[in-house]
Design a protein around this motif. Sequence first.
Motif, PDB file in Angstrom:
ATOM      1  N   ALA A  92     -29.339 -59.260  -7.109  1.00  0.00           N
ATOM      2  CA  ALA A  92     -29.767 -58.081  -7.459  1.00  0.00           C
ATOM      3  C   ALA A  92     -29.569 -58.107  -9.175  1.00  0.00           C
ATOM      4  CB  ALA A  92     -29.318 -56.804  -7.068  1.00  0.00           C
ATOM      5  N   TYR A  93     -30.802 -58.010  -9.825  1.00  0.00           N
ATOM      6  CA  TYR A  93     -30.483 -58.233 -11.573  1.00  0.00           C
ATOM      7  C   TYR A  93     -30.509 -56.845 -12.032  1.00  0.00           C
ATOM      8  CZ  TYR A  93     -30.528 -63.286 -10.915  1.00  0.00           C
ATOM      9  OH  TYR A  93     -30.161 -64.328 -10.464  1.00  0.00           O
ATOM     10  N   PRO A  94     -29.930 -56.896 -13.234  1.00  0.00           N
ATOM     11  CA  PRO A  94     -30.135 -55.503 -13.878  1.00  0.00           C
ATOM     12  C   PRO A  94     -31.620 -55.191 -14.285  1.00  0.00           C
ATOM     13  CG  PRO A  94     -28.957 -57.150 -15.149  1.00  0.00           C
ATOM     14  CD  PRO A  94     -29.121 -57.455 -14.063  1.00  0.00           C
ATOM     15  N   GLY A  95     -32.383 -53.773 -14.315  1.00  0.00           N
ATOM     16  CA  GLY A  95     -33.552 -53.800 -14.433  1.00  0.00           C
ATOM     17  C   GLY A  95     -34.416 -54.363 -13.746  1.00  0.00           C
ATOM     18  N   ALA A 146     -23.436 -45.845 -12.558  1.00  0.00           N
ATOM     19  CA  ALA A 146     -23.920 -46.805 -11.349  1.00  0.00           C
ATOM     20  C   ALA A 146     -24.604 -47.872 -12.106  1.00  0.00           C
ATOM     21  CB  ALA A 146     -25.124 -45.896 -10.849  1.00  0.00           C
ATOM     22  N   THR A 147     -24.284 -49.043 -11.422  1.00  0.00           N
ATOM     23  CA  THR A 147     -24.887 -50.302 -11.928  1.00  0.00           C
ATOM     24  C   THR A 147     -25.710 -50.596 -11.079  1.00  0.00           C
ATOM     25  OG1 THR A 147     -23.031 -51.403 -10.687  1.00  0.00           O
ATOM     26  CG2 THR A 147     -22.860 -50.837 -13.234  1.00  0.00           C
ATOM     27  N   GLY A 187     -31.722 -50.183 -16.840  1.00  0.00           N
ATOM     28  CA  GLY A 187     -30.766 -51.419 -16.667  1.00  0.00           C
ATOM     29  C   GLY A 187     -30.150 -51.240 -15.474  1.00  0.00           C
ATOM     30  N   ILE A 188     -30.295 -50.563 -14.602  1.00  0.00           N
ATOM     31  CA  ILE A 188     -29.640 -50.554 -13.222  1.00  0.00           C
ATOM     32  C   ILE A 188     -30.160 -51.428 -12.298  1.00  0.00           C
ATOM     33  CG2 ILE A 188     -29.041 -49.205 -11.271  1.00  0.00           C
ATOM     34  CD1 ILE A 188     -28.679 -46.912 -13.198  1.00  0.00           C
ATOM     35  N   ALA A 189     -29.593 -52.323 -11.555  1.00  0.00           N
ATOM     36  CA  ALA A 189     -30.107 -52.998 -10.416  1.00  0.00           C
ATOM     37  C   ALA A 189     -30.399 -52.293  -9.024  1.00  0.00           C
ATOM     38  CB  ALA A 189     -29.211 -54.029 -10.194  1.00  0.00           C
ATOM     39  N   VAL A 190     -31.608 -52.464  -8.832  1.00  0.00           N
ATOM     40  CA  VAL A 190     -32.067 -51.565  -7.766  1.00  0.00           C
ATOM     41  C   VAL A 190     -32.378 -52.639  -6.258  1.00  0.00           C
ATOM     42  CG1 VAL A 190     -33.806 -49.993  -6.668  1.00  0.00           C
ATOM     43  CG2 VAL A 190     -33.044 -49.841  -9.022  1.00  0.00           C
ATOM     44  N   VAL A 191     -31.894 -52.237  -5.280  1.00  0.00           N
ATOM     45  CA  VAL A 191     -32.284 -53.021  -3.832  1.00  0.00           C
ATOM     46  C   VAL A 191     -32.922 -52.025  -2.901  1.00  0.00           C
ATOM     47  CG1 VAL A 191     -31.490 -54.163  -2.063  1.00  0.00           C
ATOM     48  CG2 VAL A 191     -30.256 -54.403  -4.147  1.00  0.00           C
ATOM     49  N   TYR A 192     -34.138 -52.354  -2.728  1.00  0.00           N
ATOM     50  CA  TYR A 192     -35.039 -51.249  -1.985  1.00  0.00           C
ATOM     51  C   TYR A 192     -35.516 -51.685  -0.628  1.00  0.00           C
ATOM     52  CZ  TYR A 192     -38.679 -47.749  -1.881  1.00  0.00           C
ATOM     53  OH  TYR A 192     -39.569 -46.900  -1.689  1.00  0.00           O
ATOM     54  N   ILE A 193     -35.239 -51.091   0.379  1.00  0.00           N
ATOM     55  CA  ILE A 193     -35.716 -51.524   1.598  1.00  0.00           C
ATOM     56  C   ILE A 193     -36.758 -50.412   2.223  1.00  0.00           C
ATOM     57  CG2 ILE A 193     -34.833 -51.612   4.070  1.00  0.00           C
ATOM     58  CD1 ILE A 193     -32.165 -51.940   3.351  1.00  0.00           C
ATOM     59  N   SER A 194     -37.630 -51.092   2.605  1.00  0.00           N
ATOM     60  CA  SER A 194     -38.874 -50.323   3.197  1.00  0.00           C
ATOM     61  C   SER A 194     -39.951 -50.998   4.152  1.00  0.00           C
ATOM     62  CB  SER A 194     -39.873 -49.605   2.031  1.00  0.00           C
ATOM     63  OG  SER A 194     -40.860 -48.940   2.481  1.00  0.00           O
ATOM     64  N   HIS A 195     -40.338 -50.359   4.948  1.00  0.00           N
ATOM     65  CA  HIS A 195     -41.185 -50.951   5.887  1.00  0.00           C
ATOM     66  C   HIS A 195     -42.794 -50.636   5.451  1.00  0.00           C
ATOM     67  CE1 HIS A 195     -38.714 -52.086   9.099  1.00  0.00           C
ATOM     68  NE2 HIS A 195     -38.125 -50.834   8.998  1.00  0.00           N
TER      69      HIS A 195
END
Length: 496
Positions: A30-33, A162-163, A193-201
């Motif tokens: 997971a990368y920033p931004g 939060a990062t 600039g925060i890294a986001v991991v997003y789970i969705s169906h």
Amino acid sequence: MHATLATLELRKVQKSFPSVRALKDVSLAAYPGRVHALLGENGAGKSTLIKVASGALQPDGGEILLNGAPVRLTPRTAKSAGIRVLHQERQIALTRSVAENVLLDRPTRGRFGLVTAGGLARAAGERLARVGADLDPHAPAWTLTVAQMQLLELARAVSDDATCIIMDEPTASLHRAEIERLFTVVRQVRDSGIAVVYISHHLDEVMELADDYTVLRDGSEVASGLVSEVTTARLVSHMFGDEVSLRREDVHEGGTRPGDVVIELDRASFGGAVRSVSLAARRGEVLAVTGAVGCGSREVAHLMSGAIKPTSGTVRILGSGRGSRRAAARAGVGFLPADRKREGLLLDRSIVDNALLAENGITRRPLFHPLSATRRAADACRRLAVKLSDVRSPIRGLSGGNQQKVILARWLRVGSEVLILDEPTAGVDIPSKSEIYRLIRQHAVEGRAVVLFSTEYQEIRCVADRVLVMRDGRIAGEIEGENATEHRIFEMELGA
Ligand SMILES: Nc1ncnc2c1ncn2[C@@H]1O[C@H](COP(=O)(O)OP(=O)(O)OP(=O)(O)O)[C@@H](O)[C@H]1O
Ligand SMILES: [Mg+2]
């Protein structure tokens, strides 16, 4: 590919539970931004990976790196590194105030000693405002709606330090308008600039929001890359192995003839939320009720199920004229609530108990043969393709989508005369949805009534014979199922 260092990187992570290898050599960076979508069918291993990434579960093998440095994550080190998680299971102390819940992970002492209640409320208010949540910081958390709880959790996650924010199906119980608001917040978070991991169906969400993707299947990483270089169809085939579609033609097999009315509202009102609503559901039909946030449809669902009583007017079940919860159950009204965590599941009980709960309640048989119960539960779960190893194990060990399927199996088994479903497929993957839609249709075709409360246009279009659109506590209009396009419903919701 990326010049910058990954904020959080998982390398060849493995994790087994006693009965299943949940993760086999899974990698994700997971990368920033950037928003990284994590995809896969129910039980693929997504939530397990998230738990490893937040230190809640220790991996059996593999490496975790923060800004390029290998670490051993614990919940504490993950938190101090700025990793924030919105879990699929809600994490809210219901008896505490909104403010206390927002600031749950903050030290309770300020720089000059104890934080005052006013200071607490102010700090929480700022965070809530940041996610556009207009909530009273002093209100107890149990008074919130599901969507408000979701926003509260988001407000908690979006803290200054939060990062990396990880969201496990944040939209599963949100309404369309609320989803838009969530997207806005996610974009702000990403742009800061925060890294986001997003789970969705919901693949449309992924295509709209995400930069990178990883697809899991049976605990293995089967595909990854840039969202701009993949199509929805390609993602679907990575996730499920073949073509799956959700089309009305696939679910509707010929028309049904609606029979007698089994449940009706006659000029029923509930406070200011429902205003003199009259509607009737007949045997042989699937009646959908929809509308924008606060339109009153949720209250109508609760009126029909007998969970609340009308302040004026009547709810008639099979012509009985009574609308209490008990009368409803006796008359064979099955109710699948939207908020499964609060109303629908006994997490520490076995899958068998959870699958047969309704049946036991209705037949009032205190003792039944455990072997036959096990067989019946296993049969019910098989019909909905619930991914499990042993029906006698606690339901807690099932993935979120599979828990939802067990509750649905419960009601489809009972064969209630009227089945009231409130957002039945929240968190369910696409192939299971199509199976569920077929079973819902079958339930109606066999001569029972189904009332479907849903805010998913595609779901309504696939399943419904008739659609009632609500606005401001009233029925704004009715559309035949086959004409219920997204456009028509939307127009009616707006009163156009
Ligand atoms: N605490 C546990 N004990 C035993 N098995 C578990 C536990 N947690 C998860 N599993 C198993 O690990 C596998 C992966 O589950 P996981 O919750 O990660 O799936 P998921 O991809 O998040 O699915 P969903 O879309 O339904 O939420 C499943 O087979 C599940 O039953
Ligand atoms: Mg999950």
